[in-house]
Structures are given as C-alpha cells and as structure tokens.
Design a protein around this motif. Structure first.
Motif, mmCIF file in Angstrom:
data_model
loop_
_atom_site.group_PDB
_atom_site.id
_atom_site.type_symbol
_atom_site.label_atom_id
_atom_site.label_comp_id
_atom_site.label_asym_id
_atom_site.label_seq_id
_atom_site.Cartn_x
_atom_site.Cartn_y
_atom_site.Cartn_z
ATOM 1 N N ILE A 331 -6.053 4.305 31.985
ATOM 2 C CA ILE A 331 -5.840 3.348 33.079
ATOM 3 C C ILE A 331 -5.368 4.071 34.331
ATOM 4 O O ILE A 331 -5.800 3.754 35.456
ATOM 5 C CB ILE A 331 -4.833 2.261 32.642
ATOM 6 C CG1 ILE A 331 -5.463 1.372 31.561
ATOM 7 C CG2 ILE A 331 -4.409 1.410 33.830
ATOM 8 C CD1 ILE A 331 -4.499 0.409 30.912
ATOM 9 N N ALA A 332 -4.477 5.063 34.167
ATOM 10 C CA ALA A 332 -3.985 5.814 35.332
ATOM 11 C C ALA A 332 -5.125 6.533 36.037
ATOM 12 O O ALA A 332 -5.210 6.531 37.278
ATOM 13 C CB ALA A 332 -2.912 6.812 34.890
ATOM 14 N N VAL A 333 -6.038 7.145 35.277
ATOM 15 C CA VAL A 333 -7.188 7.818 35.889
ATOM 16 C C VAL A 333 -8.085 6.801 36.592
ATOM 17 O O VAL A 333 -8.587 7.036 37.698
ATOM 18 C CB VAL A 333 -7.988 8.594 34.822
ATOM 19 C CG1 VAL A 333 -9.286 9.135 35.405
ATOM 20 C CG2 VAL A 333 -7.151 9.747 34.275
ATOM 21 N N GLY A 334 -8.266 5.639 35.964
ATOM 22 C CA GLY A 334 -9.067 4.597 36.577
ATOM 23 C C GLY A 334 -8.473 4.108 37.890
ATOM 24 O O GLY A 334 -9.204 3.839 38.859
ATOM 25 N N ILE A 335 -7.145 4.010 37.940
ATOM 26 C CA ILE A 335 -6.476 3.563 39.166
ATOM 27 C C ILE A 335 -6.658 4.589 40.285
ATOM 28 O O ILE A 335 -6.840 4.229 41.448
ATOM 29 C CB ILE A 335 -4.985 3.287 38.891
ATOM 30 C CG1 ILE A 335 -4.838 2.073 37.970
ATOM 31 C CG2 ILE A 335 -4.216 3.048 40.194
ATOM 32 C CD1 ILE A 335 -3.436 1.846 37.467
ATOM 33 N N LEU A 336 -6.630 5.874 39.935
ATOM 34 C CA LEU A 336 -6.902 6.908 40.942
ATOM 35 C C LEU A 336 -8.303 6.744 41.522
ATOM 36 O O LEU A 336 -8.524 6.918 42.727
ATOM 37 C CB LEU A 336 -6.744 8.296 40.325
ATOM 38 C CG LEU A 336 -5.321 8.736 39.963
ATOM 39 C CD1 LEU A 336 -5.345 10.077 39.246
ATOM 40 C CD2 LEU A 336 -4.456 8.827 41.218
ATOM 41 N N GLY A 337 -9.259 6.396 40.649
ATOM 42 C CA GLY A 337 -10.617 6.150 41.131
ATOM 43 C C GLY A 337 -10.683 4.942 42.044
ATOM 44 O O GLY A 337 -11.386 4.953 43.065
ATOM 45 N N ILE A 338 -9.934 3.877 41.704
ATOM 46 C CA ILE A 338 -9.897 2.679 42.550
ATOM 47 C C ILE A 338 -9.287 3.008 43.906
ATOM 48 O O ILE A 338 -9.771 2.549 44.952
ATOM 49 C CB ILE A 338 -9.103 1.557 41.844
ATOM 50 C CG1 ILE A 338 -9.855 1.084 40.598
ATOM 51 C CG2 ILE A 338 -8.859 0.386 42.789
ATOM 52 C CD1 ILE A 338 -9.067 0.126 39.731
ATOM 53 N N ALA A 339 -8.229 3.829 43.900
ATOM 54 C CA ALA A 339 -7.597 4.222 45.169
ATOM 55 C C ALA A 339 -8.582 4.970 46.059
ATOM 56 O O ALA A 339 -8.651 4.745 47.274
ATOM 57 C CB ALA A 339 -6.362 5.083 44.888
ATOM 58 N N GLY A 340 -9.359 5.865 45.452
ATOM 59 C CA GLY A 340 -10.363 6.587 46.235
ATOM 60 C C GLY A 340 -11.442 5.673 46.778
ATOM 61 O O GLY A 340 -11.954 5.876 47.884
ATOM 62 N N PHE A 341 -11.801 4.641 46.008
ATOM 63 C CA PHE A 341 -12.813 3.680 46.462
ATOM 64 C C PHE A 341 -12.295 2.835 47.621
ATOM 65 O O PHE A 341 -13.029 2.533 48.562
ATOM 66 C CB PHE A 341 -13.213 2.786 45.291
ATOM 67 C CG PHE A 341 -14.138 1.665 45.666
ATOM 68 C CD1 PHE A 341 -15.490 1.898 45.894
ATOM 69 C CD2 PHE A 341 -13.659 0.361 45.803
ATOM 70 C CE1 PHE A 341 -16.341 0.860 46.250
ATOM 71 C CE2 PHE A 341 -14.500 -0.677 46.157
ATOM 72 C CZ PHE A 341 -15.851 -0.427 46.378
ATOM 73 N N LEU A 342 -11.001 2.460 47.557
ATOM 74 C CA LEU A 342 -10.433 1.581 48.582
ATOM 75 C C LEU A 342 -10.161 2.313 49.892
ATOM 76 O O LEU A 342 -10.372 1.760 50.978
ATOM 77 C CB LEU A 342 -9.139 0.942 48.064
ATOM 78 C CG LEU A 342 -9.280 -0.079 46.928
ATOM 79 C CD1 LEU A 342 -7.909 -0.508 46.435
ATOM 80 C CD2 LEU A 342 -10.069 -1.298 47.392
ATOM 81 N N TRP A 343 -9.655 3.554 49.801
ATOM 82 C CA TRP A 343 -9.193 4.225 51.021
ATOM 83 C C TRP A 343 -9.876 5.569 51.302
ATOM 84 O O TRP A 343 -9.491 6.267 52.226
ATOM 85 C CB TRP A 343 -7.680 4.446 50.945
ATOM 86 C CG TRP A 343 -6.908 3.156 50.906
ATOM 87 C CD1 TRP A 343 -6.823 2.221 51.894
ATOM 88 C CD2 TRP A 343 -6.113 2.669 49.828
ATOM 89 N NE1 TRP A 343 -6.021 1.180 51.506
ATOM 90 C CE2 TRP A 343 -5.556 1.437 50.225
ATOM 91 C CE3 TRP A 343 -5.785 3.146 48.551
ATOM 92 C CZ2 TRP A 343 -4.718 0.678 49.414
ATOM 93 C CZ3 TRP A 343 -4.960 2.396 47.734
ATOM 94 C CH2 TRP A 343 -4.445 1.176 48.166
ATOM 95 N N ARG A 344 -10.842 5.956 50.478
ATOM 96 C CA ARG A 344 -11.536 7.242 50.620
ATOM 97 C C ARG A 344 -10.578 8.420 50.428
ATOM 98 O O ARG A 344 -10.706 9.174 49.498
ATOM 99 C CB ARG A 344 -12.267 7.349 51.966
ATOM 100 C CG ARG A 344 -13.500 6.480 52.060
ATOM 101 C CD ARG A 344 -14.325 6.794 53.287
ATOM 102 N NE ARG A 344 -15.571 6.043 53.274
ATOM 103 C CZ ARG A 344 -16.681 6.449 52.702
ATOM 104 N NH1 ARG A 344 -16.699 7.625 52.098
ATOM 105 N NH2 ARG A 344 -17.772 5.714 52.739
ATOM 106 N N LYS A 345 -9.622 8.609 51.343
ATOM 107 C CA LYS A 345 -8.614 9.661 51.178
ATOM 108 C C LYS A 345 -7.232 9.008 51.160
ATOM 109 O O LYS A 345 -6.518 8.996 52.164
ATOM 110 C CB LYS A 345 -8.706 10.683 52.304
ATOM 111 C CG LYS A 345 -9.990 11.507 52.269
ATOM 112 C CD LYS A 345 -9.986 12.557 53.365
ATOM 113 C CE LYS A 345 -11.253 13.410 53.318
ATOM 114 N NZ LYS A 345 -11.252 14.442 54.383
ATOM 115 N N PRO A 346 -6.855 8.429 50.001
ATOM 116 C CA PRO A 346 -5.597 7.685 49.948
ATOM 117 C C PRO A 346 -4.390 8.600 50.083
ATOM 118 O O PRO A 346 -4.398 9.747 49.624
ATOM 119 C CB PRO A 346 -5.636 7.030 48.560
ATOM 120 C CG PRO A 346 -6.524 7.920 47.753
ATOM 121 C CD PRO A 346 -7.551 8.446 48.703
#
Length: 745
Positions: A331-346
């Motif tokens: 889940i933590a890895v998935g959340i990192l992917g979601i962060a990248g999708f939302l903000w590109r460079k979070p």
C-alpha cells in the motif's frame, strides 16, 4: 492485463473475509470456471481463478492438521529441521519445517512454531531433531482488539504451534554463511546503545528489539522507517550498479546488461541477508520485473509493475495475504505512485500527508488508534533516515566480512544517530503523547468521514460519473453518528486461563477480575483489558472488583490501579488501605444498575477459592451473576438465599467450569439462560469439565477458549448476544472444525 492481474489478486485476497473455507471440490470447480471465463471475460474470470487457487492452496496446507487429528493425540512424534532459533529469558523459540509427523511425511513440509521451556539450549538453523510435542492449531485470544495471533502465524505460513516435552539431536549443522555474517555484525556492535535497532534496520532481525522501543516508534509513526522496505533494496541495487560501472566498465560493450545484473546480484545478496522477508521479496520481485523490461526494451506503467508483483507474490504464497507487513509495504508503494500521478514531482510534505491520510484505514484496522504526531515527526525523520542512517547502515552491513573495521565505524555512526533519535522521541512523548486510541464507534466515524472527504476531493469527476456516491457516503457518516448505543453491556473477555469481565455504560466501567500475568512480562492488562477499555470508549473505571488473590484473577490489579488511580477497589483481600472488603448484603446503585454482593459471608483473607466475591448486577429486567472461583461450600450457602436474589439471566461459571463447582442445586437456583465458561485453550485442568457441561444442559453455553469474548448488550426491552469468534472469518474459527470433526465447508 491490469484487469487480469487485479482480478487474480482480488480473488486470492478475498480469503481474508471468507466465513468458511470451502472444500477442495469447490476449488477445482471454481478454478475451472475461471479458466473458461477468462478467455472472454478477463476480470470476472481472473477473480474466479484466484478464488479457486486460494481454496485449493489453503485446503492443501491445513489438510495435515485434520489427518493427524490435532490436537489429539496428546503427544506427537516429529522429525524436524530447525529454520530459526531464538533464545528468550525462560524458553527457546523454534521455527521448524516438519519432515515427518507420527511417521508420515507431507509436501510441502508444514511449518510449526515450537517452545522449549527450561534451561538454555544451543540449537541452530539446520539442526535436525526428533521430538515429542503437544501441538495445537494457530490459536490466540479471541477479542476484537489486541494481538491477532492467528493472522500473524498464518501470515508466516505457520500452521501449528506446540510445546516440546522431549527431544533428541539427530544432526548438528554448522553455522551457515548468514548466521556467521550476523554473528560477526553482532560482535562489531558490542557496547553500542542501540544494537537491537541496528540489527532490525539492516538485517530485519526484530525479535530482540525492546518492546518499549517498538511502542515509542509506533506511537510516533516511525516504525516503518525501521522495517526493511523497497528503499533498502533499491539502494543496494544502486550500489551494485555503481560499483559495476566503476570496476567493470570495460566489459559493458560486450555485456551491455552487466550493470543491471550486478545490481540484481547485490539485491539478491541483501535479500538473503534479510532472510527473504515479505517486504524484501516484494521489492525484489518489482526489481526483477523492472530489469526484465530493460532487457526486453519494453515500457510498462507503474501500476502494471505494482500489480504484477502483487499477483505474483499472492499466487506463489497465498499465506502472505494474512501478513500486515505485506499489505503495509504494498500500500505504501502504491501511495507513492498515486502521489506521483497527482503532483508529478510531489514534495516530501505532500507525500507525507497523502501517506498519512490513505494509510489511516489500515492503521485503524491493525492498531485501533492513530499517531497524531506522525506527520510532523516524519518530515525531519524521513530524510534523516533516507540520506544518512539507512545508506551508512546498509553499506556497513555489506562491508562486515570484507572490511570489518570500516563496518564498525559505520555501525558506530548509525548507533549514535539512532540513540539521538530515541532520546528525542522519548522527550517528545513526555510533552505530548503521540498515540491516540480510538473507540470502535469513533473508528466508524473516522472511516466514513475519510470516505466522504476523498469523494468530495475528487468531486468534479465523481459527481459527473457517480453522483450518488457522495450522498451515500454522507448518509453512512450520518447513520454512524446517530447510531444508538446499548444502555449497558457485559464483555466476558477472553483472557486465556483466567477471568476478567468488563461491564460498561456510556463512558464508565466496572471491571471484575484482571486475568493473569506471566514471567516474561506478558500480561492480560496490556494485552486485553486496556485495549478493550479504549475500544469501548471508557474514560472512567469506577470499580475494580478483585474476587480473590488467585493469580489468574488478581495478577494485574496494581497495573490497572496505576493507570486508573481513582478506581474504587472491592475485594475479599485488603489489597490497599481503602479496599472495600466483600461481604454478603452490601448493595449500592451504579447509575441505573443495582450491584449486590452475595458472597462471602466473611472473608478469611482472599487466599482461598471460597473467599471469592460473588457479584450480581441487575437493571430490573436483566441480571448477571459473577462468581469468581467459588466451590461447593460457598455454593451451598448461596442456594439458601431467596430465589429472586440468586436467579440470573447470565452466569460466569464458578471456577472456570471445574467439576469441584457448579453443583446441581446451585445451577437449579441460579437458573441461568446463558453460561460463560472463561477458560484457556487446551488448558491442563481440562476446564470446563465435561460433567459440568452436561449439568448446564438447560442453558446456552459459551466457552471463551472456543467462542472468544462473549458480549451481552442490554437495552430497555432488548438484549443482543455477540460471541466474537462466530462472527469472524474461517481462520479464526478452526477450533470448531477440529472439535466438530466436520470438513471446512
């Protein structure tokens, strides 16, 4: 492909919620149906295929328990090979693979966790033993909060536990390379302040970390930084590739993938050092997929790589579905992917907030609370670990057999930083406790609130496509907030071989007996009572009734009094200067509940069973009789009381269902509709005794060892009974399968 992978993972993961484990015949049928359907309907077919595979796998893995009739006979003859051995203060814990049980072999070899009590014994990985042991299924305390032993054991593929009565060493193995590596690392860390945390951080050896340190890390939300994660594998692989570019650059023209293979080799080496733990294997699997794509010159999305690793691990070993670490890692890895999708460079701040928000449901599910300081503490601690502690620690770990003096220097630098960290966390906690326990009702409110916020956040998309979802979430939040609570309730807690009963109304409670405590520090106050008080939202413990001084009833009264110093103690023994000594005839009101002491007539000091306080609780419609350990003599005196005084709807059976109690005259006088026997699983006294069970044949009976905590909820004209285990998934009800001799259907 994503739909196929997600369907497979979903089908296998559904085993967490099955009420029963279907028979193997159902598994074959569902697997075949999934294989046919997947040709045209990928997603439903993949779900069926994963479902069928999980049914077949789990039936095959637990079949030996049924065939060997665990826990009967009392002693089993086993030939085993030691997988790991950990010496505790008063016992040795062994994880073994079983080569034969009572002369019969199984494939794959069952994994069993065994305890060897007594003096220190030097056993190592690879040793072969012939032992006699009493085995039992994975079984823990059955309460809605506290440690879920069944899920933890099955998450490691352990299908039985047991106690060794005798053993013979058949073959003594030499220490393997990993053991020697870890032993040398331990020697280099001698004299350090935080060697246990260092070993956990580098090699995943968490068993020796002090419980207080784990509690501090959990309360401040930093426990994930100590656990081995994808960052460890990625960093090691990068080190391997960097060394390859430095030393093997001349060969790269002939072998263009030599740098990737070097990185993979380093990652494999480190994974072996970490004993191929679930998060390590997950990260390794994702790395293998990524490198394979480089070889094939293919491009996959992050979600496809993530789903591929998830599906592969679930198919290879479905037991990991029960591992909390496995899900937290993915889940933590998935959340990192979601962060990248939302903000590109979070930014780190955005990642931390998103991680906290989306991990909140998992945190509530696993720990029944929240770390309110985790966001602020993780902001400085995350980079500190990422760029300073972890790189130095991992490089030092790899240098142990090559440059031990340099490794010692690196370990020393990390030890200083970890010590500073723990001192800072303890100081922060002294000023502001970071952990907040949340009651069951509050958890539901938080979860519905989170769902509503997420839907509102995505409202431009959601409202356009699914406008009813926001209204549904809002209704769920409103319904949970307005849901009525019972007037009062009785929780017959599962505390093993002992007794503890929690009576609560609103945010106030009365506790009858405290359960046991054990030499290693494990006690029922921390394991069960305190979590249940928090789960029920109790703010005030008004009364603590300690029936008598027997250890399984009174061991934790000091611990409870220290946490709730305003509690009024009632006991047959003068535990404190202002203890109210139990005596027949004492009566008072607690809100709308009438509390009456029925026994003893006069206490002789609380050292014998007959001194037990007998408490009757009555609201005019419903009544509960709590009896401690009274036996025949005290029961004979109770029978002389007027029937209206003794008769009760619910009874905790005297002395855990011992045949020295529960006389026919007492049972007839009390005339209970429900009887709860509070007894430990497979206890050596065989409580409740079969003769006692037959005496209560006119009552509905519950046994905490089999049914877990039994709750009775009372409202004005209504009562609800909730036996915990009967409402749980199949893996927490395996006792019924064994006792009833029925297949897992």
């Amino acid at each position: 492909m994503e739909k196929w992978l997600f369907g497979m993972a979903l089908g296998i993961s559904s085993s967490l919620f099955w009420p029963d484990l279907p028979a193997s015949q159902w598994g074959w049928s569902i697997l075949l149906a999934g294989g046919v359907a997947i040709v045209r309907y990928r997603f439903p077919g993949a779900i069926l295929f994963g479902l069928g595979w999980a049914i077949l796998f789990f039936n095959h893995e637990v079949f030996w328990l049924k065939e060997q009739r665990i826990p009967f006979p009392a002693q089993h003859e086993l030939n085993v090979m030691v997988s790991s051995a950990h010496q505790k203060s008063d016992h040795l814990q062994l994880l073994v693979s079983v080569q034969s049980i009572n002369g019969k072999s199984y494939w794959p070899e069952p994994r069993i966790k065994l305890t060897l009590s007594g003096k220190k014994t030097d056993l190592n990985r690879g040793d072969r033993l012939r032992i006699r042991a009493r085995l039992k299924i994975p079984h823990g305390l059955g309460n809605p909060v506290g440690f879920n032993a069944e899920r933890w054991l099955l998450g490691q593929g352990i299908t039985a536990t047991g106690n060794i009565s005798s053993f013979k060493l058949v073959y003594q193995a030499e220490h393997n390379w990993r053991d020697r590596w870890l032993m040398q690392s331990g020697q280099l860390m001698q004299g350090f302040r935080q060697p246990e945390l260092l070993m956990a951080l580098i090699y995943g050896e968490q068993q020796d970390v002090d419980k207080a340190d784990w509690q501090t890390l959990r309360d401040t939300g930093l426990i994930h930084l100590i656990a081995i994660s994808g960052m460890h594998i990625g960093l090691i692989a990068w080190i391997g590739m960097a060394l390859s570019r430095l030393l093997l650059q001349r060969w790269s023209d002939h072998f263009p993938y030599i740098h990737w293979l070097s990185g993979m080799g380093f990652a494999l080496l480190y994974s072996a050092l970490a004993d191929f733990s679930a998060p390590t294997v997950r990260s390794l699997c994702m790395l293998v997929i990524w490198i394979a794509l480089r070889f094939w010159q293919r491009e996959w999305s992050g979600i496809r790589i993530w789903l591929s690793a998830l599906a592969i691990m679930l198919v290879i070993n479905p037991w990991v579905v029960f591992s909390a670490g496995f899900w937290l890692s993915f889940i933590a890895v998935g959340i990192l992917g979601i962060a990248g999708f939302l903000w590109r460079k979070p930014s780190l701040w955005q990642i931390q907030w998103l991680m906290t928000l989306l991990l909140l449901p998992v945190q509530l599910l696993l720990f029944d609370g929240l770390s309110i300081s985790s966001v602020l503490i993780n902001l400085p601690a995350g980079p500190w670990f990422t760029f300073s502690i972890v790189p130095v620690a991992l490089v030092s770990g790899l240098l142990v057999p090559v440059f031990p003096s340099l490794a010692h220097l690196g370990f020393w630098l990390c030890d200083i930083q970890l010590d500073w960290l723990m001192l800072a966390l303890e100081w922060i906690q002294s000023w502001c406790p970071g952990w907040v326990a949340i009651s069951h009702h509050q958890q539901l409110l938080v979860l519905w609130g989170l769902i509503t916020v997420l839907i509102w956040w995505c409202s431009p998309v959601i409202i356009k496509k699914k406008p009813g979802l926001l209204s549904l979430a809002g209704c769920g939040l409103l319904f949970t907030g307005c849901q009525s609570e019972p007037d009062w309730q009785v929780d017959m807690l599962d505390v093993g071989q002992g007794l503890s009963v929690l009576i609560s109304r609103d945010d106030r409670a009365l506790l009858f007996d405290t359960g046991d405590a054990y030499p290693g520090g494990y006690n029922m106050a921390d394991a069960v009572i305190f979590p249940m008080l928090e789960y029920r939202g109790i703010r005030y413990l008004d009364y603590l009734v300690v029936s008598h001084r027997d250890k399984d009833h009174a061991a934790n009264w000091k611990r409870i009094l220290a946490k709730y110093p305003q509690t009024r103690i009632i006991s047959s023994s003068a535990l404190t200067a202002d203890t109210l000594i139990c005596q027949r005839g004492q009566q008072w009101w607690w809100g709308k509940l009438q509390l009456t002491i029925l026994s003893p007539r006069s206490s002789s000091g609380g050292d014998i069973n007959e001194d037990s306080c007998v408490l009757r609780i009555n609201d005019g419609q419903h009544s509960v009789l709590l009896t401690g350990d009274v036996e025949r003599k005290a029961e004979a005196e109770l029978v002389r009381l007027p029937k209206s005084v003794l008769q009760s709807q619910i009874l905790s059976s005297p002395h855990h269902g011992s045949k020295s109690s529960s006389t026919p005259d007492f049972i007839a006088a009390a005339a209970p509709e429900h009887v709860v026997h509070s007894a430990g699983y497979q206890n050596r006294w065989h409580h409740p005794h079969p003769a006692v069970l037959s005496r209560y044949s006119q009552s509905q009976q519950w046994i905490t060892a089999a049914d877990g905590m039994v709750s009775f909820e009372f409202s004005q004209n209504n009562s609800v009974i909730r036996p915990f285990r009967r409402l749980q998934p199949w893996y927490r009800q395996m006792e019924a399968w064994l006792v009833d001799d029925q297949p897992l259907k």
